[in-house]
Design an enzyme around this catalytic site. Sequence first.
Site, PDB file in Angstrom:
ATOM      1  NE  ARG A  24      49.981  -2.317  25.005  1.00 46.64           N
ATOM      2  CZ  ARG A  24      50.287  -3.594  25.134  1.00 46.64           C
ATOM      3  NH1 ARG A  24      50.571  -4.320  24.079  1.00 46.64           N
ATOM      4  NH2 ARG A  24      50.310  -4.171  26.314  1.00 46.64           N
ATOM      5  CB  THR A 134      42.361  -2.862  33.865  1.00 48.88           C
ATOM      6  OG1 THR A 134      43.509  -3.112  34.680  1.00 48.88           O
ATOM      7  CG2 THR A 134      42.647  -1.694  32.937  1.00 48.88           C
ATOM      8  CE  LYS A 159      46.574   0.687  36.053  1.00 47.42           C
ATOM      9  NZ  LYS A 159      47.834  -0.077  36.061  1.00 47.42           N
ATOM     10  CE  LYS A 161      45.516   0.682  31.733  1.00 52.76           C
ATOM     11  NZ  LYS A 161      46.957   0.907  31.967  1.00 52.76           N
ATOM     12  CG  ASP A 189      47.658   3.671  34.170  1.00 50.02           C
ATOM     13  OD1 ASP A 189      48.460   4.616  34.018  1.00 50.02           O
ATOM     14  OD2 ASP A 189      47.942   2.495  33.885  1.00 50.02           O
ATOM     15  CD  GLU A 217      49.710   2.822  37.467  1.00 52.31           C
ATOM     16  OE1 GLU A 217      50.482   2.038  36.882  1.00 52.31           O
ATOM     17  OE2 GLU A 217      48.594   2.473  37.907  1.00 52.31           O
ATOM     18  CG  ASP A 242      53.673   1.918  35.540  1.00 49.63           C
ATOM     19  OD1 ASP A 242      54.676   1.175  35.616  1.00 49.63           O
ATOM     20  OD2 ASP A 242      52.651   1.580  34.920  1.00 49.63           O
ATOM     21  CG  MET A 296      47.528  -7.913  27.968  1.00 47.32           C
ATOM     22  SD  MET A 296      46.342  -8.355  29.267  1.00 47.32           S
ATOM     23  CE  MET A 296      45.605  -6.788  29.663  1.00 47.32           C
ATOM     24  CG  ASP A 319      47.052  -3.116  37.809  1.00 47.38           C
ATOM     25  OD1 ASP A 319      45.935  -3.624  37.576  1.00 47.38           O
ATOM     26  OD2 ASP A 319      47.728  -2.535  36.935  1.00 47.38           O
TER      27      ASP A 319
END
Length: 354
Positions: A24, A134, A159, A161, A189, A217, A242, A296, A319
């Site tokens: 998202r 992130t 981290k 994404k 991740d 992750e 996770d 978030m 994190d």
Amino acid sequence: MIIKDVQVHYRNIPLLVPFKTALRTANDIDSVDVNVILDNGIIGMGAAAPAVAITGDSTESIMSALLGPIKGVLVGHDLNDFQTALKKVQLCCIGNTSAKAAANMALYDAYCKWLNIPLYAYLGGRKNLQTSMTIGVDTPEKMAWDAEKSVEAGFHLLKIKVGTHPELDINRIEAIRRAVPPDTKFRLDANQAWEPKQAVQILRELEKRKLGIEFVEQPVSAHDWEGLKYVTERTCLPVMADESLFTAKDALKLVSGRYVDLINIKLMKCGGITEAWKIAGIAEANGVKCMVGSMMEPSLSVAAAAHFAAAHPNVYYLDLDAPLWLSEEPDHLTYDGENVLLPGRPGIGVVQPV
């Protein structure tokens, strides 16, 4: 020390910049804040953030659970019987982990305010905390720029994404590697984006390129536990669960069955500090290290997670950068680069409203 009332408030908090993952794009977050009010004037404070795609909890369901079954079991309870209050919250309804987490941390906050000690002191530890920053999904050039700015701001743990397209993901990681110092560590991740065989292929290619990746992750779907194990057994890069991990029972199966190498504990998934402590202990008994993460979410709930992380001896990774994405300034914790600094005030450290 009787619980007199449970009050709930809703807030919308804009983000400083959009937060992009394989699942998202977020431009703001909702926060459901809960106050547990005692007859001696103490107010315990907690918060939850909805993440329907992960926890199944919406803003409306969190508020309904807090004002319905959770309030029903707490009002009138003597908080001197602290452990029973925590247990009542967990047993009063099925699911609703985000609402339970908010109530759980509010109870801890109230109890520690009554004891006049910080939450980390009640939990029994205060190790130093360093969080990753992130890097959201974007073009390789934009992600490299974001990574460079993060390093300049004092972060050497990134981290990253990934998960939208395998070849592009590799290009993104290589672009970031070229932009940052060689001692910068990467944590990937994928947010459930890959199929098991695809994940193995991607991770083996990344291993060959020696890009400084610490772990990956949730490479596959949350419900594909056999897929997780497949990836874990076929790659040298450590694999972390996770979204597959919610409860202590989940943790027991994941770590005793060697489905993964590492686990990520989030209060919104497990229902609060009490369950998080059990999960970390189960992992420790099986020789599996833990990360404490956040979605978030508001800085209050992140601060509660930070207190837990500071105290439990089996938490090795953090994190907890979510507050740095928010437009509001937290008074519950501060950041010095990647260092997360907890206040010495009682409870979670929130300044109690007058």
